[in-house]
Design a protein around this motif. Sequence first.
Motif, PDB file in Angstrom:
ATOM      1  N   PRO A 200      17.603   1.553  -0.042  1.00 10.85           N
ATOM      2  CA  PRO A 200      17.873  -0.007  -0.653  1.00 10.85           C
ATOM      3  C   PRO A 200      19.124  -0.142  -1.152  1.00 10.85           C
ATOM      4  O   PRO A 200      19.722   0.901  -1.756  1.00 10.85           O
ATOM      5  N   VAL A 201      19.622  -1.485  -1.270  1.00  5.72           N
ATOM      6  CA  VAL A 201      20.815  -1.457  -2.148  1.00  5.72           C
ATOM      7  C   VAL A 201      19.977  -2.689  -3.189  1.00  5.72           C
ATOM      8  O   VAL A 201      19.049  -3.373  -2.982  1.00  5.72           O
ATOM      9  N   GLU A 202      20.509  -2.486  -4.709  1.00  5.58           N
ATOM     10  CA  GLU A 202      19.795  -3.650  -5.617  1.00  5.58           C
ATOM     11  C   GLU A 202      20.751  -4.460  -5.992  1.00  5.58           C
ATOM     12  O   GLU A 202      21.811  -4.309  -5.825  1.00  5.58           O
ATOM     13  N   ILE A 203      20.422  -5.652  -5.758  1.00  6.73           N
ATOM     14  CA  ILE A 203      21.275  -7.106  -6.162  1.00  6.73           C
ATOM     15  C   ILE A 203      20.616  -7.725  -7.328  1.00  6.73           C
ATOM     16  O   ILE A 203      19.223  -8.045  -7.306  1.00  6.73           O
ATOM     17  N   PRO A 204      21.648  -8.261  -8.274  1.00  8.50           N
ATOM     18  CA  PRO A 204      20.908  -9.168  -9.206  1.00  8.50           C
ATOM     19  C   PRO A 204      20.270 -10.364  -8.691  1.00  8.50           C
ATOM     20  O   PRO A 204      20.781 -10.973  -7.496  1.00  8.50           O
ATOM     21  N   ALA A 205      19.133 -10.734  -9.101  1.00  8.85           N
ATOM     22  CA  ALA A 205      18.373 -12.043  -8.721  1.00  8.85           C
ATOM     23  C   ALA A 205      19.223 -13.200  -8.658  1.00  8.85           C
ATOM     24  O   ALA A 205      19.113 -14.280  -7.918  1.00  8.85           O
ATOM     25  N   ASP A 206      19.891 -13.242  -9.508  1.00  6.07           N
ATOM     26  CA  ASP A 206      20.715 -14.792  -9.863  1.00  6.07           C
ATOM     27  C   ASP A 206      22.011 -14.616  -8.901  1.00  6.07           C
ATOM     28  O   ASP A 206      22.582 -15.584  -9.130  1.00  6.07           O
ATOM     29  N   GLN A 207      22.264 -13.563  -8.300  1.00  2.00           N
ATOM     30  CA  GLN A 207      23.350 -13.586  -7.331  1.00  2.00           C
ATOM     31  C   GLN A 207      23.146 -13.289  -5.909  1.00  2.00           C
ATOM     32  O   GLN A 207      23.831 -12.571  -5.406  1.00  2.00           O
TER      33      GLN A 207
ATOM     34  N   ARG B 117      12.273   7.121  -1.787  1.00  3.44           N
ATOM     35  CA  ARG B 117      11.425   7.879  -0.854  1.00  3.44           C
ATOM     36  C   ARG B 117      10.935   7.003   0.178  1.00  3.44           C
ATOM     37  O   ARG B 117      10.135   7.611   1.304  1.00  3.44           O
ATOM     38  N   LEU B 118      10.898   5.760   0.159  1.00  2.00           N
ATOM     39  CA  LEU B 118      10.232   4.939   1.203  1.00  2.00           C
ATOM     40  C   LEU B 118      11.104   4.817   2.563  1.00  2.00           C
ATOM     41  O   LEU B 118      12.204   4.419   2.262  1.00  2.00           O
ATOM     42  N   ARG B 119      10.462   5.271   3.554  1.00  3.88           N
ATOM     43  CA  ARG B 119      11.199   5.501   4.863  1.00  3.88           C
ATOM     44  C   ARG B 119      10.601   4.799   6.037  1.00  3.88           C
ATOM     45  O   ARG B 119      11.144   4.130   6.959  1.00  3.88           O
ATOM     46  N   GLN B 120       9.276   4.893   5.924  1.00  6.74           N
ATOM     47  CA  GLN B 120       8.372   4.205   7.229  1.00  6.74           C
ATOM     48  C   GLN B 120       7.265   3.613   6.481  1.00  6.74           C
ATOM     49  O   GLN B 120       6.640   4.143   5.492  1.00  6.74           O
ATOM     50  N   VAL B 121       6.894   2.494   7.335  1.00  9.36           N
ATOM     51  CA  VAL B 121       5.716   1.911   6.893  1.00  9.36           C
ATOM     52  C   VAL B 121       4.665   1.872   8.206  1.00  9.36           C
ATOM     53  O   VAL B 121       5.058   1.317   9.118  1.00  9.36           O
ATOM     54  N   LYS B 122       3.369   2.034   7.810  1.00 11.99           N
ATOM     55  CA  LYS B 122       2.315   1.998   8.986  1.00 11.99           C
ATOM     56  C   LYS B 122       1.812   0.753   8.980  1.00 11.99           C
ATOM     57  O   LYS B 122       1.292   0.343   7.805  1.00 11.99           O
ATOM     58  N   VAL B 123       1.806   0.114  10.010  1.00 16.81           N
ATOM     59  CA  VAL B 123       1.015  -1.116  10.161  1.00 16.81           C
ATOM     60  C   VAL B 123       0.312  -1.066  11.383  1.00 16.81           C
ATOM     61  O   VAL B 123       0.624  -0.176  12.431  1.00 16.81           O
ATOM     62  N   GLY B 124      -0.575  -2.138  11.702  1.00 12.95           N
ATOM     63  CA  GLY B 124      -1.487  -2.087  12.781  1.00 12.95           C
ATOM     64  C   GLY B 124      -0.555  -1.929  14.148  1.00 12.95           C
ATOM     65  O   GLY B 124      -1.061  -1.292  15.278  1.00 12.95           O
ATOM     66  N   ALA B 125       0.575  -2.554  14.070  1.00 14.45           N
ATOM     67  CA  ALA B 125       1.206  -3.032  15.230  1.00 14.45           C
ATOM     68  C   ALA B 125       2.146  -1.795  15.529  1.00 14.45           C
ATOM     69  O   ALA B 125       3.137  -2.028  16.441  1.00 14.45           O
ATOM     70  N   GLY B 126       1.947  -0.843  14.888  1.00 13.71           N
ATOM     71  CA  GLY B 126       3.043   0.469  14.861  1.00 13.71           C
ATOM     72  C   GLY B 126       3.850   0.578  13.708  1.00 13.71           C
ATOM     73  O   GLY B 126       4.276  -0.550  12.936  1.00 13.71           O
TER      74      GLY B 126
ATOM     75  N   ARG C 184       0.834  -1.140   0.036  1.00 19.74           N
ATOM     76  CA  ARG C 184      -0.099   0.146   0.149  1.00 19.74           C
ATOM     77  C   ARG C 184       0.827   1.418   0.136  1.00 19.74           C
ATOM     78  O   ARG C 184       0.537   2.400  -0.773  1.00 19.74           O
ATOM     79  N   ALA C 185       2.065   1.274   0.723  1.00 20.78           N
ATOM     80  CA  ALA C 185       2.692   2.547   0.799  1.00 20.78           C
ATOM     81  C   ALA C 185       3.398   2.597  -0.506  1.00 20.78           C
ATOM     82  O   ALA C 185       3.636   3.965  -0.863  1.00 20.78           O
TER      83      ALA C 185
END
Lengths: 505, 349
Positions: free
Chosen positions: A354-361, A338-347, A270-271
């Motif tokens: 983030p860092v980006e890594i190739p999926a096959d490594q 720009r993702l820093r914080q995610v709101k969830v019911g539990a707080g 959702r975020a």
Amino acid sequence: MSFAIVAEPLLGTYRGHVGSGQLDPLPAPARLHAALLCAAAQGVRAVADGDGLQPCDADREALRWLEANPPDGITVPETLRNGDDATAYRKEGLIVKEGRNPLADKLIGKPAVSGVALTGRFAWTWEQEPPPPVATALSELCPEVPYLGTSESPVRLAVAEAEPTHRLDPDADLFVGEGLDLSVASSGRAAALEAAHREQSVAPPVKADAHRSSEKTTPPPVVTTGLQLGRYTRPEPPPPPTPWTSVLLFPMERPVPPELRVRYAVAVHRALVSLVGDGAPAVLTGAYGEGATPPSNRCAIQFLGPEAPHVGGNALALLLPREASDIDLTLIRMAVQRLRQVKVGAGPFKVAPPVEIPADQFWPEPAEGTQRWWQTEPVAVPDSRPPRGGKWSLADAAALSVALVWRDEFTVSGRGDARYRALAAAAAGRGVRVESAVRVMGGDLGRYVHKVNPDTVIQPYRGVLHLGDLTGARTIAAIGQSRHLGGGLLVPRDLPVEIARRLTQ
Amino acid sequence: MTDFVLASAAPDVMLSHLALYGLAAIVEDGGLDDVRLSWTGGMSPRPVLSAPQATPERIGEIVRRHAAGGDDPDNWPSRQISDREKRALMSPRISVIAEREGWQELQDRRHEVLDRLTGARALLDLRLIAALGEPSYWRLNKQGQRLQDDGAHRMEMQPRNQGSEFVGNRLRPLAAAVAARTAGEVADGLLGRRVRDEVGKDKPDSRTPTGLAAPGPTDNALAWCALWGISQFPIAARTSGFATATGHIGRGTAGYYYVPVWAGRWRTARHRTILASKQLAEYAATGLTPKELGRSAEHSVEAPVAAARQWLADRQVISVVRFPVHRFGSASAPERRAMLGELLKVGPR
């Protein structure tokens, strides 16, 4: 820079024999060496040696280089073996004590050499170019070779370009593994052949040359000095493309408990959608327009525990699908910064950039003496209800889930239940094996899925599985109905080779 | 453990396998303890005999003594069919016996030899004689002619021209040649350090291999061991056809021989159980048509092959070598020969 000797069979066939007249399916490197030696000793480049001829020094040097450097690769065309068990009757001018008239010019039958039909050219390739004098000698010797095998299979030999189909495996064991086992000339081969030739060329003493009451041709002995076997193997095909091309890994402070992962993933989802804003791509939202065919995999959101590689601890992983367009991916990559914080019911919880890594490594290599298997983390959920008609186990459901993730790898016909069964069988055909799929019981099973039809029975399971040749050992992937939102992540579970071999059989 | 490597024995030659089996049988019979058999790795594997006391001197001496026993004029290889008939009594294929009395006499004399060997507990000799078989008095064709050779082992490939037979023309001369060597010379020959073919006079077309390899100079000690290797392949006589020989599939005097290759070190007893197993024979038939196997087309072999492969893999068999048998020379006394072997790998695909 590579170097290759190419043989073009002029009649589209190759005839040769090995041992005591068995069919030779293809000319081995040792046969090339012998043909070049013959050309060097009898062709225009030979030099006088008393009454006879012998190879010149440059050619000897080239042959020695061949002995020290077996071809790194060979090119073998498609071949088809021709009929067998033919007998060739020839007049050999011998006295044979059979029948009434021993002096008749008797037809003598011998096993005929059958051959193989070819679709192309043979080639022997080297990764390193030989020293210039050797290369010159070889390129001038090649046109002197009239045939490979028997004189019925003429060839045109030349130094040219070629791509090998098989490569030399220096660590091979004769009794184990697959490949072409070919004899290769090693040091001393040319000298041994020359010595044998000299011995054969000496005129026999008159007494030994007299006729007998029954005569036979005696072929000269086969010289085996300076011959070794080399295994040429076909390189393994590369694994198919990974379902997700790369992973955006966001370090987190605290781990997410397994039973909350779906709920957290939904919050992250959702975020992200709200960060991208209007016109969020369908590979992220999962909402496709009317009539559009959804791809096999969308952006997947997964949580990794303290064992997560690359960031040394808990992490949120956003897997980017292979089928997404560049525009969609750019939109997502820009938004996630720009993702820093995610709101969830539990707080709310915080994530680092983030860092980006190739999926096959993504995952580390399996340890020595182990084979990589995978474990579902935390649990996987089958993609469909059990198809009707016949048995269907959780293992089948897991195989089907794997087939749906790598859907482009399989072409199966049929629809509905028949298609599901065919997909599961096709996955098994690619080496997918499911060991110990165990249903998870009790508690609120709904926490392992996001949205389902209210009539569906949710059957989450834990399984250990092998992906066959579908992917490499380091690829990150997830399977099952909840693979896009916190379920069915495949984490490495390395099994000792001995045990793994039993399970794959 | 000391390793004794038969360095001149290539795996695609039938003689190499039989030489290993025969050597192991001879040295075990000669009192060497804890004998194990294996193959070296790499692309030029060689057969290996290992035992705590497998020194060249010890093995050379046991083989030499064994050959000297075979050369003994009182021993069974020297026995003749009768006082008038020089050919060897214990040969499985001999010249035709026409009269009933001749058969009776042959049987009596053979039984006498067998009784004596049984009394002496000469188990290896008995094993070889049993494996070689005997002239089959019980086989007649529709015309009432005796098919005397049908009770013989397929691996006994001495051509029958001019009345030659296996024991008298092969075993006896080889025994004499090996017995005349020193222990060191016997070991040198087995280890491939020096190849001497006394019987074949080192001629390029020497028939010392007796069909187990292409004609050519073959070390006599190695050939002696190889011929005794036949003792590990028992036969079952039948009233309705050729005797069924272990290690042979296919029709009549042609067909195929097969031997296993394994990982690890095996005792000879374990080796014999695998050699005689149905699974090995089934797997050796992989890819052959019913016609090549001498069976009717209804016999499908697809299903048992997979089961046989699993059975062999579970027992550490890594490969099966299959040798096609070809016939050369005249039709009346053909020369049979095991050609270069083809590897049927057992490992997972």
